[in-house]
Design a protein around this motif. Structure first.
Motif, PDB file in Angstrom:
ATOM      1  N   GLY A  46       0.167 -38.654  19.839  1.00 16.10           N
ATOM      2  CA  GLY A  46      -0.502 -39.008  21.087  1.00 16.10           C
ATOM      3  C   GLY A  46      -0.098 -38.158  22.271  1.00 16.10           C
ATOM      4  O   GLY A  46      -0.718 -38.251  23.335  1.00 16.10           O
ATOM      5  N   SER A  47       0.927 -37.321  22.123  1.00 16.38           N
ATOM      6  CA  SER A  47       1.372 -36.449  23.210  1.00 16.38           C
ATOM      7  C   SER A  47       0.692 -35.092  23.087  1.00 16.38           C
ATOM      8  O   SER A  47       0.109 -34.756  22.055  1.00 16.38           O
ATOM      9  CB  SER A  47       2.894 -36.293  23.159  1.00 16.38           C
ATOM     10  N   PRO A  48       0.751 -34.259  24.145  1.00 16.10           N
ATOM     11  CA  PRO A  48       0.126 -32.937  24.060  1.00 16.10           C
ATOM     12  C   PRO A  48       0.965 -31.956  23.243  1.00 16.10           C
ATOM     13  O   PRO A  48       2.169 -32.131  23.079  1.00 16.10           O
ATOM     14  CB  PRO A  48       0.019 -32.510  25.523  1.00 16.10           C
ATOM     15  N   LEU A  49       0.299 -30.917  22.756  1.00 20.35           N
ATOM     16  CA  LEU A  49       0.950 -29.836  22.022  1.00 20.35           C
ATOM     17  C   LEU A  49       0.589 -28.519  22.695  1.00 20.35           C
ATOM     18  O   LEU A  49      -0.588 -28.269  22.995  1.00 20.35           O
ATOM     19  CB  LEU A  49       0.501 -29.812  20.560  1.00 20.35           C
ATOM     20  N   TYR A  50       1.596 -27.674  22.942  1.00 20.74           N
ATOM     21  CA  TYR A  50       1.377 -26.362  23.524  1.00 20.74           C
ATOM     22  C   TYR A  50       2.062 -25.329  22.635  1.00 20.74           C
ATOM     23  O   TYR A  50       3.254 -25.433  22.346  1.00 20.74           O
ATOM     24  CB  TYR A  50       1.946 -26.280  24.941  1.00 20.74           C
ATOM     25  N   ILE A  51       1.302 -24.313  22.216  1.00 18.63           N
ATOM     26  CA  ILE A  51       1.843 -23.197  21.443  1.00 18.63           C
ATOM     27  C   ILE A  51       1.424 -21.915  22.148  1.00 18.63           C
ATOM     28  O   ILE A  51       0.221 -21.655  22.316  1.00 18.63           O
ATOM     29  CB  ILE A  51       1.332 -23.204  19.993  1.00 18.63           C
ATOM     30  N   THR A  52       2.400 -21.131  22.565  1.00 19.36           N
ATOM     31  CA  THR A  52       2.117 -19.869  23.238  1.00 19.36           C
ATOM     32  C   THR A  52       2.124 -18.744  22.208  1.00 19.36           C
ATOM     33  O   THR A  52       3.031 -18.651  21.380  1.00 19.36           O
ATOM     34  CB  THR A  52       3.167 -19.587  24.323  1.00 19.36           C
ATOM     35  N   CYS A  53       1.100 -17.908  22.279  1.00 16.02           N
ATOM     36  CA  CYS A  53       0.956 -16.789  21.346  1.00 16.02           C
ATOM     37  C   CYS A  53       0.767 -15.509  22.162  1.00 16.02           C
ATOM     38  O   CYS A  53      -0.069 -15.460  23.073  1.00 16.02           O
ATOM     39  CB  CYS A  53      -0.233 -17.017  20.420  1.00 16.02           C
ATOM     40  N   SER A  54       1.540 -14.499  21.846  1.00 22.89           N
ATOM     41  CA  SER A  54       1.447 -13.232  22.572  1.00 22.89           C
ATOM     42  C   SER A  54       1.469 -12.072  21.581  1.00 22.89           C
ATOM     43  O   SER A  54       2.013 -12.188  20.478  1.00 22.89           O
ATOM     44  CB  SER A  54       2.600 -13.102  23.570  1.00 22.89           C
ATOM     45  N   VAL A  55       0.878 -10.957  21.991  1.00 26.28           N
ATOM     46  CA  VAL A  55       0.824  -9.765  21.149  1.00 26.28           C
ATOM     47  C   VAL A  55       1.203  -8.562  21.992  1.00 26.28           C
ATOM     48  O   VAL A  55       0.941  -8.518  23.201  1.00 26.28           O
ATOM     49  CB  VAL A  55      -0.594  -9.586  20.536  1.00 26.28           C
ATOM     50  N   SER A  56       1.836  -7.598  21.379  1.00 22.03           N
ATOM     51  CA  SER A  56       2.215  -6.354  22.058  1.00 22.03           C
ATOM     52  C   SER A  56       1.959  -5.195  21.118  1.00 22.03           C
ATOM     53  O   SER A  56       1.896  -5.367  19.895  1.00 22.03           O
ATOM     54  CB  SER A  56       3.693  -6.402  22.461  1.00 22.03           C
ATOM     55  N   GLY A  57       1.802  -3.992  21.704  1.00 21.02           N
ATOM     56  CA  GLY A  57       1.649  -2.789  20.887  1.00 21.02           C
ATOM     57  C   GLY A  57       0.238  -2.249  20.819  1.00 21.02           C
ATOM     58  O   GLY A  57       0.030  -1.146  20.304  1.00 21.02           O
ATOM     59  N   PHE A  58      -0.751  -3.011  21.321  1.00 22.28           N
ATOM     60  CA  PHE A  58      -2.111  -2.464  21.357  1.00 22.28           C
ATOM     61  C   PHE A  58      -2.170  -1.310  22.358  1.00 22.28           C
ATOM     62  O   PHE A  58      -1.459  -1.310  23.383  1.00 22.28           O
ATOM     63  CB  PHE A  58      -3.117  -3.545  21.735  1.00 22.28           C
ATOM     64  N   ARG A  59      -3.040  -0.374  22.101  1.00 21.58           N
ATOM     65  CA  ARG A  59      -3.153   0.789  22.979  1.00 21.58           C
ATOM     66  C   ARG A  59      -3.695   0.398  24.358  1.00 21.58           C
ATOM     67  O   ARG A  59      -3.320   0.974  25.367  1.00 21.58           O
ATOM     68  CB  ARG A  59      -4.057   1.842  22.338  1.00 21.58           C
ATOM     69  N   SER A  60      -4.564  -0.600  24.389  1.00 21.62           N
ATOM     70  CA  SER A  60      -5.156  -1.038  25.662  1.00 21.62           C
ATOM     71  C   SER A  60      -4.423  -2.288  26.137  1.00 21.62           C
ATOM     72  O   SER A  60      -4.828  -3.415  25.860  1.00 21.62           O
ATOM     73  CB  SER A  60      -6.646  -1.322  25.482  1.00 21.62           C
ATOM     74  N   GLU A  61      -3.313  -2.108  26.845  1.00 21.81           N
ATOM     75  CA  GLU A  61      -2.472  -3.225  27.251  1.00 21.81           C
ATOM     76  C   GLU A  61      -3.158  -4.124  28.268  1.00 21.81           C
ATOM     77  O   GLU A  61      -2.906  -5.321  28.320  1.00 21.81           O
ATOM     78  CB  GLU A  61      -1.148  -2.704  27.832  1.00 21.81           C
TER      79      GLU A  61
END
Length: 978
Positions: A46-61
């Motif tokens: 019944g509580s909220p869920l937060y998942i942070t997702c990040s990516v690095s290394g693409f040529r177009s930052e």
């Protein structure tokens, strides 16, 4: 959707035949990297869920990247479930797509290279492994484009309640005590924080009064600091779940709605703390009746609040002027229209924000001085003038009234600990705390022994921060005190104020150094181990206290536990310098030290106990005396018992399981299923072991046994493939017996063990419950009924036929019948002679008997059906007359291919009478039942001379007569058979 291909898979598809290239390129650091929070993440239903997702290394930052979220469930880990995508609005499967469109599941962009996945309210079905994929739009793959984390959904077990919910009215200055009960029964390692809030009327947000943080530190709310530091506001934790708020003297500003709030925290694998659930108790409305005006004495540099309260009728309809005076000098005045005027000598402090005055209610007026100065001390009064509005709207001032004078003392304070006892060779640590100062400080430590008349300087720090040590202390360390170090120690503080004046204040404490000499340490110091409770339930917290009584000395404390008859296992060792050496899993223990006047208590907190924590605990202490460790006598052993949750009698657990029926009756050679179901269970994560027992010869014999992982641990080899077991939802356990035998009857017991996982992840047996049922195997064909009245008498080439029919009885592929024909002659000694046998295997035999050997030669057997047996007598003669009957035996082929005689019975007797009266005379045949009643009779013309004669009848006439009689008798037989 683009394929999620790792670096290895790329070369597997494109260059799997070039092994050297693959080996070289795998060692190169990947360019693209995708990251999510490390799991498992425990979140409340019944509580909220937060998942942070990040990516690095693409040529177009700086270009927005697209992300996709999928999940797998524990029940089907090989099936990906699509949830949401930043690129495709229809990406999710139906169940999740509905929640996405309702905004119950969302993907929030934090930056071009990161997003936050959100679920507003967690469902139990949301538990599983989540995968975040960064969509690759660059064509070539180089790195990790997806990352996974595990989410565990646990039940909400936080409970919060308050001792008072009814409105409460107090007078200003009275005490208020409220209790908040907050607890959690989760099996996870969590911390609770508790805070008390005040929600004033007209204010949008509530303000904290005081809070106890998850790390057990107290923090007063804004506006309550002064009273907290003065000891007028406290928050005490009593026992496991009680949090007491104590306000020694309530103020009118405390009026409003008061409630407590509890937050449950959990530490994620990345080390950060997260609030998994937050709850408020019911509010309590507090009304504070003002009794006059009040002052508060503060430390210098703090805040001084002077409150003035007007007690009169219809105060909200009247006008007043209110002034604060120190001695005879007016500091500030609030006019009838709310305009503030300040005395010239205080105007600078008003401009600098150090003096404020305002009306805080219909009756309340406040003057605040912050920071308060030493010159602010003195005698204050509050003066009030009633103001009446005249016809020209001008105010007419009435008679002034003064409050009771109040004395205010302002000074800097110096605090030291009380008397200190330390053993010879131990360390001496003194602290000096200075509050309420504005200027620069200099601090001097001094000592005065019993033989000295004045204090001697030890060390000092001047206003520029320069340290000076007295010459006689240059080569000494107070880490190892001697007897000469006993005496009175003084902390002298000198403050140089901004106006150039100097304010001096000092505080002293007595230090006693105990001589050890030749005395045994055992007489000076003692070690004992105690606990508030030594029986805990799996998952509970356990606190042990190692009490070291005596003078304060540098010690080494070692905690150990002895399990069963094994040697003790060391948990941790605490060195004199505070270093902790862990021998056990640090995640399951916490250490806390509390120093008291005559003892030091070392607390060992066991977090989330399991059965592994059960055993005899002991603490060992060694004293570091003159660089030598001297072992003290070990503490007593303290037995800790860890019980399963809900431990009770067997009758209690009998309610959780049922068997399909306490009694059951089944036929032999049929398949039988016995069902055992779990009705209620302790936890959704419970596992079950099961054993089926069969009572045999007054003892139980194990048929089959499965452990909690459904692996067979024991079974009867002689049962072969006849026994099988199946588990279905519920859970329900089914035992199937194929082709049941007589030996399978008896009592069957279903013995189920419930297993739970402790905080260490180890499985333990919670309880074992048994239920029984009695199985009866019924053998078919125990009764046979015969019918023998069907008897056909006709002449077909001089033949008489006797019929034996079974009208009821068992049938089936395993049922077989045999028949024996008996004969008793009318005029001889033959009373029960066996003429012929047809056994159950189809074998025909004729017993040797010379008395009716001629008759046996004229007998013929036939069997048109399984239950019909015919006996024919050819060329019937008068000596064939007599009584005939048949005996039938029923046999059954058991599962071991052995013949079993199941039943045997005889039919009623049939009397046969045959007479020949002439050369060419009728053949007279009568059939009788056992009671002498004629069943069938007739005359049959018979010619002994087949070649001629016949009483004048021509051959054609004899054939016609013979045929007519046969047809008539045949119809009579058909009618009688019906």
């Amino acid at each position: 959707m683009f394929p999620r291909i790792s670096q290895f898979n790329l070369f597997h598809f494109g260059f799997s035949y070039f092994i050297p290239f693959r080996s070289v390129l795998i060692e190169r650091e990947a360019r693209v990297k995708t990251e999510v929070q490390a799991g498992p993440l425990y979140r409340v239903l019944g509580s909220p869920l937060y998942i942070t997702c990040s990516v690095s290394g693409f040529r177009s930052e700086n270009t927005d990247k697209h992300f996709e979220f999928r999940m797998t469930t524990p029940s089907n880990p090989n099936r990906d479930i699509q949830i949401i995508s930043s690129k495709d609005d229809d990406f999710g499967y139906s169940n999740h797509l509905i929640r996405v469109r309702k905004n119950e599941i969302a993907l929030k962009r934090l930056s071009p290279n990161s997003v936050r996945f959100e679920i507003k309210s967690l469902l139990k079905a949301d538990e599983g492994e989540y995968e975040c994929t960064a969509v690759n739009l660059e064509g070539a793959y180089d790195g990790e484009y997806s990352a996974k984390t595990v989410v565990k959904v646990i039940e909400d077990s936080l409970s919060v309640s308050s001792s008072a919910s009814t409105p409460l009215s107090l007078n200003e200055g009275e005490a208020l005590t409220l209790t908040c009960l907050a607890s959690s029964s989760t099996s996870q390692h969590t911390h609770l924080s508790v805070a008390w809030y005040l929600h004033k009327d007209g204010q949008e947000d509530a303000q904290p009064i005081i809070s106890l943080n998850r790390d057990f530190t107290l923090s007063p709310g804004q506006g309550f600091e002064r009273r907290y530091q003065a000891g007028l506001i406290r928050l005490d934790k009593l026992g496991e779940a009680a949090y007491n708020l104590q306000m020694a003297k309530v103020e009118p500003s405390d009026q409003g709605r008061i409630y407590c709030q509890a937050q449950e925290w959990i530490q994620d694998p990345d080390g950060s703390w997260y609030i998994i659930i937050q709850k408020n108790a019911e509010e309590m409305t507090l009304t504070v009746k003002a009794t006059g005006w009040k002052h508060f004495i503060d430390f210098e540099g703090q805040e001084l609040l002077l409150s003035c309260n007007i007690n009169t009728q219809d105060v909200e309809k009247r006008f007043f002027s209110v002034a604060w005076l120190k001695g005879r000098v007016e500091l500030a005045r609030i006019g009838p229209t709310g305009v503030l005027t300040v005395a010239p000598e205080y105007s600078v402090r008003q401009k600098n924000g150090e003096l404020r005055a305002a009306r805080s209610g219909n009756r309340d007026y406040r003057l605040i001085l912050k920071p308060v100065r030493t010159e602010d001390q003195g005698e204050y009064i509050c003066r009030v003038w009633p103001q009446e509005r005249g016809q020209d709207d001008a105010f007419i001032e009435g008679e002034a009234k003064d409050s009771t004078p109040q004395r205010v003392n302002i000074s800097a304070t110096v605090k030291m600990q009380q008397a200190v006892n330390v053993a010879e060779g131990g360390g001496l640590h003194l602290s000096c705390k200075v509050d309420g100062v504005q200027g620069q400080l200099s601090v001097t430590w001094e000592q005065k022994s019993a033989s000295m008349a004045s204090f001697t300087k030890i060390i000092s720090i001047n206003q520029e921060g320069v340290t000076e040590i007295a010459e006689e202390f240059m080569s000494r360390k107070l880490d190892e005190v001697t007897l000469s170090d006993s005496g009175v120690y003084q902390c002298a503080v000198s403050e140089r104020k901004p106006n150039g004046k100097t304010h001096n204040q000092a505080q002293t404490t007595t230090v006693t150094v105990t001589s050890i000499g030749k005395m045994c340490l055992y007489t000076l110091m003692g070690v004992s181990l105690v606990s508030r409770k030594n029986q805990v339930t799996v998952g509970e917290k356990l606190e042990l206290m190692c009490r070291v009584k005596g003078p304060h000395m540098p010690v080494t404390v070692t905690w150990s536990v002895q399990r069963e008859a094994k040697t003790p296992d060391t948990i941790l060792t605490l060195s004199p310098d505070g270093t902790i050496s862990w021998s056990a899993d640090q995640n399951h223990y916490q250490l806390r030290v509390e120093s008291r006047k005559t003892e030091v208590i070392y607390y060992l907190l066991v977090i989330g106990t399991s059965h592994r924590e059960g055993g005899n605990y002991q603490c060992n202490v060694s004293v570091l005396l003159k660089n030598v460790h001297k072992e003290l006598k070990a503490s007593n052993q303290l037995a800790v018992i860890v019980n399963n949750p809900g431990t009770a009698s067997c009758s209690h657990f009998g309610k959780i399981m049922k068997i399909l029926s306490p009694f059951s009756s089944k036929n032999m050679n049929t398949d039988i299923t016995i069902t055992c179901s779990i009705v209620t269970k302790t936890s959704e994560s419970s596992l079950y072991s099961i054993t089926w027992l069969h009572e045999e010869n007054a003892g139980n014999k194990t048929i089959v046994s499965l452990d909690r992982n459904s692996i067979v641990t024991e079974s009867q080899a002689d049962l072969g493939q006849r026994i099988s077991m199946r588990r279905s939802k519920g859970p329900t356990f089914e035992l199937t017996i194929r082709q049941a035998r007589i030996s399978d009857k008896g009592s069957y017991t279903c013995k189920v063990g419930e297993w739970l996982q402790d905080p260490r992840g180890e499985w333990y047996l919670l309880s074992t419950v048994s239920k029984s049922t009695v199985l009866t195997i019924t053998e078919p064909g125990e009764y046979i009924y015969f019918s023998y009245y069907m008897f056909t008498c006709h002449i077909i080439r001089e033949e008489v036929e006797l019929n034996c029919n079974i009208t009821s009885g068992a049938s089936g592929s395993s049922i077989f019948y045999g028949v024996i024909w008996h004969y008793a002659a009318n005029s001889s000694s033959l009373k029960n002679a066996i003429m012929v046998k047809l056994d159950h295997t189809g074998l025909v035999s004729y017993p040797d008997n010379k008395d009716f050997r001629g008759l046996q030669e004229r007998l013929r057997l036939s069997r048109p059906t399984q239950k019909s047996f015919y006996l024919s007598i050819q060329k019937a003669q008068e000596e064939d007359s007599g009584t005939y009957w048949c005996e039938v035996d029923q046999y059954q082929l058991d599962n071991e291919a052995h013949w079993q005689l199941k039943a045997s019975d005889s039919g009623g007797a049939i009397k046969l009478s045959v007479k020949v009266t002439g050369m060419i005379t009728p053949l007279e045949v009568f059939c009788w039942d056992p009671n002498g009643i004629a069943i069938l009779g007739g005359y049959f013309l018979y010619s002994y001379n087949m070649g001629g004669g016949g009483g004048g009848l021509t051959p054609a006439e004899r054939i016609f007569l013979h045929t007519s009689i046969m047809v008539t008798l045949t119809f009579l037989c058909i009618l009688l058979c019906r």
